[in-house]
Design an enzyme around this catalytic site. Sequence first.
Site, mmCIF file in Angstrom:
data_model
loop_
_atom_site.group_PDB
_atom_site.id
_atom_site.type_symbol
_atom_site.label_atom_id
_atom_site.label_comp_id
_atom_site.label_asym_id
_atom_site.label_seq_id
_atom_site.Cartn_x
_atom_site.Cartn_y
_atom_site.Cartn_z
ATOM 1 N N ASP A 1 60.244 -3.933 37.008
ATOM 2 C CA ASP A 1 61.477 -3.902 36.207
ATOM 3 C C ASP A 1 62.021 -2.488 36.096
ATOM 4 O O ASP A 1 61.299 -1.580 35.696
ATOM 5 C CB ASP A 1 61.196 -4.409 34.787
ATOM 6 C CG ASP A 1 61.018 -5.912 34.733
ATOM 7 O OD1 ASP A 1 61.430 -6.580 35.694
ATOM 8 O OD2 ASP A 1 60.479 -6.416 33.737
ATOM 9 N N HIS B 1 64.311 -5.943 38.229
ATOM 10 C CA HIS B 1 65.249 -6.507 37.251
ATOM 11 C C HIS B 1 65.993 -5.383 36.552
ATOM 12 O O HIS B 1 65.413 -4.349 36.230
ATOM 13 C CB HIS B 1 64.504 -7.345 36.210
ATOM 14 C CG HIS B 1 65.403 -7.808 35.096
ATOM 15 N ND1 HIS B 1 66.417 -8.717 35.308
ATOM 16 C CD2 HIS B 1 65.472 -7.467 33.788
ATOM 17 C CE1 HIS B 1 67.061 -8.915 34.162
ATOM 18 N NE2 HIS B 1 66.515 -8.161 33.231
ATOM 19 N N SER C 1 58.959 -12.533 30.345
ATOM 20 C CA SER C 1 58.324 -12.844 29.064
ATOM 21 C C SER C 1 58.766 -14.211 28.563
ATOM 22 O O SER C 1 59.879 -14.661 28.830
ATOM 23 C CB SER C 1 58.665 -11.772 28.035
ATOM 24 O OG SER C 1 60.061 -11.645 27.884
ATOM 25 N N LYS D 1 65.304 -4.947 9.415
ATOM 26 C CA LYS D 1 65.033 -5.987 10.420
ATOM 27 C C LYS D 1 64.567 -7.277 9.733
ATOM 28 O O LYS D 1 65.061 -8.365 10.023
ATOM 29 C CB LYS D 1 63.960 -5.487 11.388
ATOM 30 C CG LYS D 1 63.405 -6.541 12.337
ATOM 31 C CD LYS D 1 62.147 -6.041 13.039
ATOM 32 C CE LYS D 1 61.517 -7.121 13.889
ATOM 33 N NZ LYS D 1 62.334 -7.483 15.065
ATOM 34 N N GLU E 1 71.690 -8.870 34.846
ATOM 35 C CA GLU E 1 72.303 -9.513 33.684
ATOM 36 C C GLU E 1 73.798 -9.664 33.945
ATOM 37 O O GLU E 1 74.514 -8.683 34.043
ATOM 38 C CB GLU E 1 72.065 -8.647 32.451
ATOM 39 C CG GLU E 1 72.603 -9.250 31.186
ATOM 40 C CD GLU E 1 72.197 -8.461 29.956
ATOM 41 O OE1 GLU E 1 73.031 -8.356 29.060
ATOM 42 O OE2 GLU E 1 71.078 -7.951 29.901
ATOM 43 N N ARG F 1 66.597 -5.554 16.523
ATOM 44 C CA ARG F 1 65.550 -5.210 17.501
ATOM 45 C C ARG F 1 65.160 -3.748 17.359
ATOM 46 O O ARG F 1 65.998 -2.850 17.433
ATOM 47 C CB ARG F 1 66.030 -5.492 18.921
ATOM 48 C CG ARG F 1 65.022 -5.033 19.972
ATOM 49 C CD ARG F 1 64.978 -5.935 21.181
ATOM 50 N NE ARG F 1 64.308 -5.308 22.317
ATOM 51 C CZ ARG F 1 62.995 -5.177 22.446
ATOM 52 N NH1 ARG F 1 62.190 -5.593 21.491
ATOM 53 N NH2 ARG F 1 62.467 -4.620 23.527
ATOM 54 N N LYS G 1 74.642 0.041 26.709
ATOM 55 C CA LYS G 1 73.942 1.212 26.185
ATOM 56 C C LYS G 1 74.911 2.227 25.590
ATOM 57 O O LYS G 1 75.999 2.435 26.109
ATOM 58 C CB LYS G 1 73.152 1.898 27.305
ATOM 59 C CG LYS G 1 72.050 1.036 27.886
ATOM 60 C CD LYS G 1 70.923 0.849 26.901
ATOM 61 C CE LYS G 1 69.950 -0.178 27.403
ATOM 62 N NZ LYS G 1 68.627 0.335 27.585
ATOM 63 N N HIS H 1 70.211 -13.150 24.695
ATOM 64 C CA HIS H 1 70.330 -12.466 23.402
ATOM 65 C C HIS H 1 70.947 -13.377 22.347
ATOM 66 O O HIS H 1 70.988 -13.029 21.181
ATOM 67 C CB HIS H 1 71.164 -11.191 23.552
ATOM 68 C CG HIS H 1 70.551 -10.225 24.515
ATOM 69 N ND1 HIS H 1 70.991 -10.105 25.819
ATOM 70 C CD2 HIS H 1 69.496 -9.381 24.392
ATOM 71 C CE1 HIS H 1 70.239 -9.202 26.436
ATOM 72 N NE2 HIS H 1 69.336 -8.754 25.596
ATOM 73 N N CYS I 1 67.571 -12.168 31.129
ATOM 74 C CA CYS I 1 66.568 -11.201 30.704
ATOM 75 C C CYS I 1 65.329 -11.967 30.263
ATOM 76 O O CYS I 1 65.287 -13.197 30.347
ATOM 77 C CB CYS I 1 67.157 -10.371 29.546
ATOM 78 S SG CYS I 1 66.636 -8.652 29.569
#
Length: 753
Positions: A599, A641, A433, A20, A665, A515, A117, A694, A726
């Site tokens: 969420d 969300h 956020s 990362k 999204e 991430r 996913k 993203h 997001c």
Amino acid sequence: MTILNHTLGFPRVGLRRELKKAQESYWAGNSTREELLAVGRELRARHWDQQKQAGIDLLPVGDFAWYDHVLTTSLLLGNVPARHQNKDGSVDIDTLFRIGRGRAPTGEPAAAAEMTKWFNTNYHYMVPEFVKGQQFKLTWTQLLEEVDEALALGHKVKPVLLGPVTYLWLGKVKGEQFDRLSLLNDILPVYQQVLAELAKRGIEWVQIDEPALVLELPQAWLDAYKPAYDALQGQVKLLLTTYFEGVTPNLDTITALPVQGLHVDLVHGKDDVAELHKRLPSDWLLSAGLINGRNVWRADLTEKYAQIKDIVGKRDLWVASSCSLLHSPIDLSVETRLDAEVKSWFAFALQKCHELALLRDALNSGDTAALAEWSAPIQARRHSTRVHNPAVEKRLAAITAQDSQRANVYEVRAEAQRARFKLPAWPTTTIGSFPQTTEIRTLRLDFKKGNLDANNYRTGIAEHIKQAIVEQERLGLDVLVHGEAERNDMVEYFGEHLDGFVFTQNGWVQSYGSRCVKPPIVIGDVSRPAPITVEWAKYAQSLTDKPVKGMLTGPVTILCWSFPREDVSRETIAKQIALALRDEVADLEAAGIGIIQIDEPALREGLPLRRSDWDAYLQWGVEAFRINAAVAKDDTQIHTHMCYCEFNDIMDSIAALDADVITIETSRSDMELLESFEEFDYPNEIGPGVYDIHSPNVPSVEWIEALLKKAAKRIPAERLWVNPDCGLKTRGWPETRAALANMVQAAQNLRRG
């Protein structure tokens, strides 16, 4: 017939998240490509050595990825979208990063590929894009280079390759529609070429991953397996590899294939070992996935031994992790703060390798003493007082249908909410956020390490919340958020404040790209000892006359993004969390917070892989959300969300959540997802995400307006909200301000007509 062991893959990121840090340094222009590549080489060498030292016989090669392994496969096959291609047609690591992130240190920025996913996990992959008449060729030789690396280090290796049918299944057609399965004959020559190259290197076995074989596939897709594998046979031995579910329903298709072995997930599947042994060709190797690659619990090896012992000596047998260990943290031994009793219940990736060595040795020798010794702590856990809370179990048993019903229907509630909030048309908000700056992270870290006292920490957090409110008012947003400066992670934060969870220091797992997440571990019954979010929400609301949303992570998402207990059902855990968060909703409401967002980005991800199992899951998943939310009064607006979702097949359940507003999204899929809501005639309010958070690219006012106009063709404008896709935690403030300013401007333009 000596039994060997192997893993299907190993975590890539490094114990200290070295990958990362190297990726982000390279993206920021602070290090060279050579330095990045060197970190990858060092990590691969270390991880092969660690597995070997832990007793693994066959080491996986090709499980390493610079972003995700599906994207690696796309590059291997030369499948690079036109917008991401280098001008000279070459492919390099920046090509890969442009597909994943929308930009890289070289090349022109372009919209990133869609991300979704990986089956029912919390890992993500970049969705392959297919166009009519597409050509494929061997382009990116990372797999072959890594095999050469491992062989040069003297390792016994088993290359890992995502299979052709699953690869096509995971992709999407762009532009003119056609059947993507028709591309199978075009990609098979590339697979043949790769297998030929591996054969040249003396490779005996290749693990070819076809997890699509655990799904309820359309017949045409099942029928594609035979010709595909007829074309791939003969160069090396193929271990057809499946995971996340059982294979029994598709076993007739599987046993007709010209492969030499089959890996099955005996943890998440319901396959019977004796039945598998009976139905598989006698000369096939069976790789038994006995050790859970997706959880952190120590295995009861005496149970695992009993599960497999009857076929020992009757066919070639390997023991393995159920799936790649990518989904597990690396090493339990570096966890110094876990209570000794609790720590004895766990096994991370390296400990799982040790479990495979113990199991292999016992199966080869018949001596099970070491298995009994290893399994003792997990057997003792069943009676631990750390696990059971009678008050929680009693409250759960007392739930009635009334507990999951709001007092009135949406139409009545919407009227009360309009009267209370008086929001304009096209109301603007964000998902929760704001950028987690170095200052915020340092503040939290100093407090956690004891270098900062509670008063100074609270003063610092209050200042960041105040800044977030000021920024939002300056931008002209209508419904504000407090920015979540106090939260490290949307699940970890709640887990830290709920009884029944424990946390690790270094239990990182990869989510996508750079991430990483550090999932909490549910070890016992869940309850809320005190309010969690009320104080900061109340403080933020005191700074503005505009409504500030209370922000909660929903029960299904907390469940899906934690490592769950294995001794009770997922439904039980979700409803225990829902009851704890129900009390939080009541407390937020009492503190004057009128809009509360719960969420549930993971609702769809938690679906069982087989559609025939969906209804039961959706029933309790929806009920858990409603238990959480139903305590709210009519004029309290409940938002939810969801992200990375395909909605069309679960619209009934999304409507059944009965949230007043859902934000989703949609920008990467160009508002495609709204089709589902239009066709279903979704009755409540919707905020389709208008830009992709993203990617660091800033969307223009015109782009956002065009998306919103497209949305208004599907959903009545009076029920539309305007928001990003997001949360903005991973972005920097400059692009956040620029993007939100354009978003607010687009909404204002639409209000003026």
